[in-house]
Motif scaffolding. Structure first.
Motif, mmCIF file in Angstrom:
data_model
loop_
_atom_site.group_PDB
_atom_site.id
_atom_site.type_symbol
_atom_site.label_atom_id
_atom_site.label_comp_id
_atom_site.label_asym_id
_atom_site.label_seq_id
_atom_site.Cartn_x
_atom_site.Cartn_y
_atom_site.Cartn_z
ATOM 1 N N GLU A 123 7.044 19.532 10.956
ATOM 2 C CA GLU A 123 7.160 20.496 12.057
ATOM 3 C C GLU A 123 6.552 19.910 13.319
ATOM 4 O OE1 GLU A 123 7.153 24.825 9.758
ATOM 5 O OE2 GLU A 123 5.469 24.326 11.058
ATOM 6 N N TRP A 124 7.146 20.228 14.439
ATOM 7 C CA TRP A 124 6.572 19.897 15.737
ATOM 8 C C TRP A 124 6.071 21.196 16.354
ATOM 9 C CZ3 TRP A 124 6.461 14.853 17.654
ATOM 10 C CH2 TRP A 124 7.304 13.918 17.030
ATOM 11 N N GLY A 125 4.784 21.231 16.680
ATOM 12 C CA GLY A 125 4.218 22.457 17.238
ATOM 13 C C GLY A 125 3.514 22.200 18.553
ATOM 14 N N THR A 126 3.217 23.288 19.252
ATOM 15 C CA THR A 126 2.528 23.193 20.531
ATOM 16 C C THR A 126 1.478 24.284 20.629
ATOM 17 O OG1 THR A 126 2.811 23.233 22.924
ATOM 18 C CG2 THR A 126 4.263 24.669 21.646
ATOM 19 N N ASP A 127 0.456 24.052 21.439
ATOM 20 C CA ASP A 127 -0.507 25.137 21.654
ATOM 21 C C ASP A 127 -0.255 25.815 23.008
ATOM 22 O OD1 ASP A 127 -1.351 23.226 23.392
ATOM 23 O OD2 ASP A 127 -3.248 22.803 22.389
ATOM 24 N N LYS A 128 0.934 25.575 23.557
ATOM 25 C CA LYS A 128 1.237 26.124 24.887
ATOM 26 C C LYS A 128 2.096 27.389 24.848
ATOM 27 C CE LYS A 128 -0.567 22.708 27.331
ATOM 28 N NZ LYS A 128 -1.998 22.911 27.433
ATOM 29 N N GLY B 198 9.981 15.234 28.908
ATOM 30 C CA GLY B 198 8.646 15.210 29.513
ATOM 31 C C GLY B 198 7.621 16.098 28.816
ATOM 32 N N ILE B 199 7.794 16.333 27.500
ATOM 33 C CA ILE B 199 6.873 17.232 26.800
ATOM 34 C C ILE B 199 6.154 16.556 25.629
ATOM 35 C CG2 ILE B 199 7.917 19.443 27.453
ATOM 36 C CD1 ILE B 199 9.529 19.310 24.850
ATOM 37 N N SER B 200 6.239 15.243 25.545
ATOM 38 C CA SER B 200 5.626 14.529 24.400
ATOM 39 C C SER B 200 4.174 14.929 24.188
ATOM 40 C CB SER B 200 5.668 13.022 24.633
ATOM 41 O OG SER B 200 6.992 12.601 24.767
ATOM 42 N N GLU B 201 3.422 14.974 25.286
ATOM 43 C CA GLU B 201 1.982 15.192 25.125
ATOM 44 C C GLU B 201 1.649 16.619 24.685
ATOM 45 O OE1 GLU B 201 -0.216 15.442 28.946
ATOM 46 O OE2 GLU B 201 1.695 14.885 29.831
ATOM 47 N N PHE B 202 2.626 17.520 24.714
ATOM 48 C CA PHE B 202 2.350 18.911 24.341
ATOM 49 C C PHE B 202 2.821 19.247 22.929
ATOM 50 C CE2 PHE B 202 3.150 18.647 28.908
ATOM 51 C CZ PHE B 202 1.866 18.927 29.346
ATOM 52 N N LEU B 203 3.368 18.255 22.226
ATOM 53 C CA LEU B 203 3.880 18.513 20.884
ATOM 54 C C LEU B 203 3.163 17.649 19.857
ATOM 55 C CD1 LEU B 203 7.711 18.819 21.547
ATOM 56 C CD2 LEU B 203 6.168 20.625 20.810
ATOM 57 N N GLN B 204 2.749 18.280 18.771
ATOM 58 C CA GLN B 204 2.104 17.552 17.690
ATOM 59 C C GLN B 204 2.978 17.607 16.446
ATOM 60 O OE1 GLN B 204 -0.056 19.984 19.392
ATOM 61 N NE2 GLN B 204 -0.391 18.274 20.807
ATOM 62 N N LEU B 205 3.052 16.485 15.777
ATOM 63 C CA LEU B 205 3.860 16.376 14.558
ATOM 64 C C LEU B 205 2.981 16.585 13.335
ATOM 65 C CD1 LEU B 205 6.422 15.549 12.971
ATOM 66 C CD2 LEU B 205 5.697 13.163 13.262
#
Ligand code: ATP
Ligand code: MG
Length: 430
Positions: free
Chosen positions: A278-283, A164-171
């Motif tokens: 890399e997969w990153g998040t701003d959270k 459930g975290i797809s929308e919080f991760l950018q490739l």
């Protein structure tokens, strides 16, 4: 009283309950591990488990002496018997490939492997950065480019969806090309950095000689313009590398996987070539990278094996789970199904027998220890999170009955013959 002994800085306990400064529980972790095992199996990846300690030379040769990981962060010690230098593993790929080469695993067929376990790096501990942390990693060994690269990206995306975290991760993706292309780029990059030497910080000046690609990775805000305007690897890629990178991106487009190309994405370890990501998040504040990987075609040969096209990635479990806990979904219900309570002469033994029968029928059962007032036992039952309470008091004992109370649902309370106990539970939990 003796003084308390504290845990080692940067190394966490996983408890049944949340801690003030570390919110991940063992149950949450366990639920994640179950999810990962099923996920890896869905893609045909098989698990490998290697020792936590390896010869230091393995990491020096594979990760590279000039990297932060090997140069500054490893826990290294001399084995007392033969003074061999040993290190706690700082990552999983080197160990995995060492084992694959040692046992000739890829002789017969290419391998799709995954691992999970603790890694050790002596870093400054902060939220999302620890000295013992955990990684789940995947390695695909012996498969030709592009298709497998896209497959493992899709595999990551699949796990993010499930958590459930797809929308919080950018490739983010990039291509490092092959050895010759990197060498040509490196020469141009060093040349460029020399021209800007006066403006560089101490770290970057050091890296300029040892590991210039890493300067592109700098987090120093004053150096962003210099890093942005530096020679780009993309401009040094030959036809073959460009074609392969294009193919990879076409597959991602076809699969509907969004990505951003980042020319400054170089990854910290020496062994990468071609695709990196890399997969990153701003959270998660400064600890933004949750998963990273790429292709490392030369590594197997470097470690004494046959030349084998290879690609893999590792995700940081703590960071990932902090994100899942805040923003995703993972069912980590560790509560027992039934809380058994008893009161009166002979009730303990009878209740133990009922609990045993329930367990045999595969129910998770927590029995109250002792003979407190039922009212108090009910408080414990509530706190345990159990769905049902099973009550064995004088009346029930005398009539060979049990009382069942639905603590969370709408069934209320009923008393049934003991022989019907399991039937009743089944009925109520449908
Ligand atoms: P960072 O730039 O954050 O130091 P890294 O490039 O050193 O990360 P990798 O070697 O690529 O990290 O490891 C893969 C993943 O493992 C990282 O993306 C991160 O999620 C996790 N990780 C790395 N070091 C730590 C650490 N000290 N504590 C917790 N997680 C870590
Ligand atoms: Mg690091």
């Amino acid at each position: 009283m003796s003084q308390k002994i504290q845990s080692v800085k940067g190394m966490n306990d996983l408890l049944p309950v949340e801690q003030k400064d570390f919110k991940l529980t063992a149950a949450f972790w366990q639920a994640f591990e179950n999810t990962v095992q099923k996920w890896a199996a869905r893609y045909g990846y098989r698990q490998i488990r290697t020792p936590i300690v390896e010869q230091t030379g393995l990491f020096v040769r594979s990760i590279g002496e000039e990297t932060d990981v090997v140069g500054k962060e490893m826990y290294t010690f001399a084995d007392s018997n033969d003074r061999l230098s040993l290190s706690l593993r700082p990552e999983g790929t080197a160990s995995c490939l060492r084992a694959v080469v040692e046992h000739g695993l890829t002789h017969e067929a290419p391998q799709k492997l995954w691992y999970m376990g603790p890694m050790f790096r002596r870093e400054r501990p902060q939220k999302g950065r620890y000295r013992q942390f955990h990684q789940v990693g995947v390695e695909a060994l012996g498969f030709e480019p592009a298709q497998i690269d896209a497959e493992i990206i899709a595999m990551c995306a699949d796990l993010w969806r499930e958590l459930g975290i797809s929308e919080f991760l950018q490739l983010e993706i990039n291509s490092l090309g092959n050895r010759e292309e990197r060498a040509a780029h490196r020469a141009a990059l060093v040349d460029y950095l020399r021209r800007h030497e006066a403006a560089l910080d101490e770290d970057s000046r050091r890296r300029m000689d040892t590991n210039p690609l890493r300067v592109l990775d700098t987090k120093n805000p004053d150096l962003q313009a210099i890093a942005d305007n530096a020679p780009r690897l993309a401009d040094y890629l030959g036809e073959e590398s460009r074609r392969y990178y294009r193919e990879f991106k076409d597959l991602l487009d076809g699969l509907g996987i969004a990505y951003r190309e980042n020319h400054r994405l170089v990854r910290g370890l020496d062994y990468y070539n071609h695709t990196v990501f890399e997969w990153g998040t701003d959270k998660l504040g400064a600890q933004a990278t949750v998963c990273g990987g790429g292709r490392y075609d030369g590594l197997m040969a470097e470690l004494g094996g046959k030349d084998t096209p290879s690609i893999g990635f590792a995700m940081g479990v703590e960071r990932l789970l902090l994100l899942v806990r805040e923003h995703g979904c993972l069912n980590a219900d560790a509560a027992p199904a039934v809380f058994v309570m008893q009161q009166g002469e002979g009730a303990v033994l009878q209740a133990m027998k009922y609990a045993a029968a329930l367990r045999e029928a595969d129910w998770d059962v927590l029995q109250f220890s002792g003979s407190a007032k039922l009212q108090k036992q009910f408080k414990h039952a509530d706190k345990s999170g159990a769905r049902f309470a099973l009550i064995v008091a004088e009346q029930e004992l005398e009539n060979q009955e049990v009382t069942i109370k639905d603590l969370r649902g709408t069934h209320g309370q009923t008393t049934v013959p003991a022989a019907k106990m399991i039937e009743q539970f089944k009925l109520w939990s449908e």
